[in-house]
Design a protein around this motif. Sequence first.
Motif, PDB file in Angstrom:
ATOM      1  N   ALA A  89       0.886  -1.465   0.118  1.00 25.70           N
ATOM      2  CA  ALA A  89      -0.189   0.141  -0.120  1.00 25.70           C
ATOM      3  C   ALA A  89       1.155   1.348   0.362  1.00 25.70           C
ATOM      4  O   ALA A  89       0.497   2.261  -0.187  1.00 25.70           O
ATOM      5  N   LEU A  90       1.724   1.339   0.888  1.00 24.90           N
ATOM      6  CA  LEU A  90       2.783   2.624   0.688  1.00 24.90           C
ATOM      7  C   LEU A  90       3.259   2.393  -0.540  1.00 24.90           C
ATOM      8  O   LEU A  90       3.740   4.336  -0.882  1.00 24.90           O
ATOM      9  N   ARG A  91       3.942   1.317  -0.932  1.00 31.63           N
ATOM     10  CA  ARG A  91       4.539   1.485  -2.381  1.00 31.63           C
ATOM     11  C   ARG A  91       3.959   1.908  -4.020  1.00 31.63           C
ATOM     12  O   ARG A  91       4.063   3.051  -4.281  1.00 31.63           O
ATOM     13  N   LEU A  92       2.116   1.538  -3.208  1.00 31.03           N
ATOM     14  CA  LEU A  92       1.856   2.470  -4.238  1.00 31.03           C
ATOM     15  C   LEU A  92       1.446   3.610  -3.975  1.00 31.03           C
ATOM     16  O   LEU A  92       1.553   4.584  -4.916  1.00 31.03           O
ATOM     17  N   ARG A  93       1.425   3.696  -3.121  1.00 28.57           N
ATOM     18  CA  ARG A  93       1.235   5.485  -3.061  1.00 28.57           C
ATOM     19  C   ARG A  93       2.230   6.229  -3.002  1.00 28.57           C
ATOM     20  O   ARG A  93       2.212   7.869  -3.947  1.00 28.57           O
ATOM     21  N   LEU A  94       3.129   6.112  -2.951  1.00 32.83           N
ATOM     22  CA  LEU A  94       4.722   6.595  -3.351  1.00 32.83           C
ATOM     23  C   LEU A  94       4.647   6.546  -4.612  1.00 32.83           C
ATOM     24  O   LEU A  94       5.353   8.021  -5.174  1.00 32.83           O
ATOM     25  N   ARG A  95       4.706   6.011  -5.379  1.00 35.07           N
ATOM     26  CA  ARG A  95       4.036   5.682  -7.272  1.00 35.07           C
ATOM     27  C   ARG A  95       3.080   6.614  -7.709  1.00 35.07           C
ATOM     28  O   ARG A  95       3.716   7.615  -8.810  1.00 35.07           O
ATOM     29  N   LEU A  96       2.454   7.157  -7.015  1.00 36.80           N
ATOM     30  CA  LEU A  96       1.144   8.048  -7.246  1.00 36.80           C
ATOM     31  C   LEU A  96       1.738   9.710  -6.573  1.00 36.80           C
ATOM     32  O   LEU A  96       0.792  11.179  -6.999  1.00 36.80           O
ATOM     33  N   SER A  97       2.722   9.565  -5.475  1.00 36.92           N
ATOM     34  CA  SER A  97       2.868  10.748  -4.616  1.00 36.92           C
ATOM     35  C   SER A  97       4.488  11.230  -5.489  1.00 36.92           C
ATOM     36  O   SER A  97       4.950  11.226  -5.945  1.00 36.92           O
ATOM     37  N   GLU A  98       4.833  12.668  -5.069  1.00 38.74           N
ATOM     38  CA  GLU A  98       4.990  13.510  -5.266  1.00 38.74           C
ATOM     39  C   GLU A  98       5.720  14.515  -4.275  1.00 38.74           C
ATOM     40  O   GLU A  98       5.256  14.608  -3.567  1.00 38.74           O
ATOM     41  N   GLY A  99       7.284  14.952  -4.303  1.00 35.86           N
ATOM     42  CA  GLY A  99       7.551  15.906  -2.894  1.00 35.86           C
ATOM     43  C   GLY A  99       7.595  15.626  -2.128  1.00 35.86           C
ATOM     44  O   GLY A  99       8.308  15.043  -1.649  1.00 35.86           O
ATOM     45  N   LYS A 100       7.203  16.605  -0.882  1.00 36.89           N
ATOM     46  CA  LYS A 100       6.515  16.403   0.503  1.00 36.89           C
ATOM     47  C   LYS A 100       6.009  14.498   1.211  1.00 36.89           C
ATOM     48  O   LYS A 100       6.907  14.011   2.085  1.00 36.89           O
ATOM     49  N   GLU A 101       5.141  14.210   0.439  1.00 35.69           N
ATOM     50  CA  GLU A 101       4.543  13.466   0.306  1.00 35.69           C
ATOM     51  C   GLU A 101       5.087  12.397   0.501  1.00 35.69           C
ATOM     52  O   GLU A 101       5.176  11.327   0.444  1.00 35.69           O
ATOM     53  N   ALA A 102       5.599  12.172  -1.173  1.00 34.37           N
ATOM     54  CA  ALA A 102       6.936  11.077  -1.061  1.00 34.37           C
ATOM     55  C   ALA A 102       7.922  10.847  -0.202  1.00 34.37           C
ATOM     56  O   ALA A 102       7.700   9.628  -0.175  1.00 34.37           O
ATOM     57  N   LEU A 103       8.184  12.368   0.170  1.00 30.19           N
ATOM     58  CA  LEU A 103       9.396  12.013   1.091  1.00 30.19           C
ATOM     59  C   LEU A 103       8.353  11.105   2.222  1.00 30.19           C
ATOM     60  O   LEU A 103       9.749  10.498   2.659  1.00 30.19           O
ATOM     61  N   GLU A 104       7.699  11.559   2.958  1.00 29.32           N
ATOM     62  CA  GLU A 104       6.625  10.730   3.650  1.00 29.32           C
ATOM     63  C   GLU A 104       6.785   9.679   3.408  1.00 29.32           C
ATOM     64  O   GLU A 104       7.015   8.877   4.993  1.00 29.32           O
ATOM     65  N   VAL A 105       6.763   9.578   2.862  1.00 33.36           N
ATOM     66  CA  VAL A 105       6.349   7.540   2.584  1.00 33.36           C
ATOM     67  C   VAL A 105       7.417   6.969   2.767  1.00 33.36           C
ATOM     68  O   VAL A 105       7.888   5.923   3.017  1.00 33.36           O
ATOM     69  N   ASP A 118      16.487   0.775  -3.463  1.00 36.23           N
ATOM     70  CA  ASP A 118      16.138   1.944  -4.930  1.00 36.23           C
ATOM     71  C   ASP A 118      15.901   2.936  -3.835  1.00 36.23           C
ATOM     72  O   ASP A 118      16.057   4.221  -4.129  1.00 36.23           O
ATOM     73  N   GLU A 119      14.819   3.014  -3.078  1.00 32.16           N
ATOM     74  CA  GLU A 119      14.310   3.526  -2.131  1.00 32.16           C
ATOM     75  C   GLU A 119      14.865   4.541  -1.060  1.00 32.16           C
ATOM     76  O   GLU A 119      14.400   5.691  -0.830  1.00 32.16           O
ATOM     77  N   LEU A 120      15.818   3.498  -0.884  1.00 30.14           N
ATOM     78  CA  LEU A 120      16.756   4.361   0.182  1.00 30.14           C
ATOM     79  C   LEU A 120      17.306   5.579  -0.718  1.00 30.14           C
ATOM     80  O   LEU A 120      17.969   6.368   0.027  1.00 30.14           O
ATOM     81  N   ALA A 121      17.728   5.329  -1.708  1.00 31.34           N
ATOM     82  CA  ALA A 121      19.061   5.989  -2.614  1.00 31.34           C
ATOM     83  C   ALA A 121      17.824   7.241  -2.940  1.00 31.34           C
ATOM     84  O   ALA A 121      18.455   8.082  -2.668  1.00 31.34           O
ATOM     85  N   GLU A 122      16.360   7.004  -3.861  1.00 33.53           N
ATOM     86  CA  GLU A 122      15.404   8.553  -3.116  1.00 33.53           C
ATOM     87  C   GLU A 122      15.028   8.718  -1.927  1.00 33.53           C
ATOM     88  O   GLU A 122      15.442   9.901  -2.092  1.00 33.53           O
ATOM     89  N   LEU A 123      15.332   8.202  -1.168  1.00 31.51           N
ATOM     90  CA  LEU A 123      14.959   8.729  -0.240  1.00 31.51           C
ATOM     91  C   LEU A 123      15.905   9.663   0.734  1.00 31.51           C
ATOM     92  O   LEU A 123      15.776  11.100   0.719  1.00 31.51           O
ATOM     93  N   GLY A 124      17.327   9.461   0.311  1.00 28.64           N
ATOM     94  CA  GLY A 124      18.546  10.154   0.446  1.00 28.64           C
ATOM     95  C   GLY A 124      18.865  10.972  -0.405  1.00 28.64           C
ATOM     96  O   GLY A 124      18.776  12.451   0.304  1.00 28.64           O
ATOM     97  N   ARG A 125      18.236  11.377  -1.644  1.00 28.78           N
ATOM     98  CA  ARG A 125      18.057  12.584  -2.597  1.00 28.78           C
ATOM     99  C   ARG A 125      17.056  13.393  -2.617  1.00 28.78           C
ATOM    100  O   ARG A 125      17.702  14.569  -2.214  1.00 28.78           O
ATOM    101  N   ARG A 126      15.815  13.459  -1.893  1.00 29.92           N
ATOM    102  CA  ARG A 126      14.768  13.649  -1.958  1.00 29.92           C
ATOM    103  C   ARG A 126      15.831  14.585  -0.761  1.00 29.92           C
ATOM    104  O   ARG A 126      14.908  16.052  -0.167  1.00 29.92           O
TER     105      ARG A 126
END
Length: 220
Positions: A89-105, A118-126
């Motif tokens: 569910a979180l990964r689906l929400r991540l796919r649909l989110s941008e900005g601050k919401e994606a960072l929170e997920v 990949d998610e850890l690397a993306e979290l680091g970048r964001r």
Amino acid sequence: SMPPGSAEHVQALEGLAAVCGRLARSLEQAEHLASLRDALPPTARGRRGELALSRARILAEHADHQQEARDAARDAATDLVDGAPWARALRLRLRLSEGKEALEVLQELLEAKRANDDELAELGRRARAAGEHDLAIRSYRALLERDPNHRSGKELVGLLRQQGRPREAAELLEHQATALLTRGDAARAAGDMLLDLAALLGELGEADRRLVALRQAAAA
């Protein structure tokens, strides 16, 4: 008529959702899934979460229903609490989110120790782009615990130096190089890290440790 929430009412809604699914009437199916979820008691969290996730997946396929899909995915994660369905569910929400919401997920996945590389690397970048440097450092460290040779190591060293923490950067390089030296296929990478470590130790005025690092690099 059937009382809302009764067994008969729930059964009827399940039947309607199934029929709409077979007839490829996906938006109507999504409506029935929402009604079915609402008909269940709050204590049926697992089933409510599964229904919300199914609805979110359907709505995600429709460009004009993305916000509803995000909301349904959020409801699913709230009901499911943890485990593999929760992560889906979180990964689906991540796919649909941008900005601050994606960072929170992404942070939620990190906290639950369910984030993949990949998610850890993306979290680091964001997180770094958002100025949340401590969160970026945490995500990069978690990634390097899995793979000391991951490319994010350079990002983390650079971030630590940028934050005025060169000694932590040196400790990180030393830790990475030591971990890689135990692997027979990573001697070159370890040597490169030891050279970077020697340069940093030179800046810190630690001549003895710099010499040791240079000797280790030559032997790698």
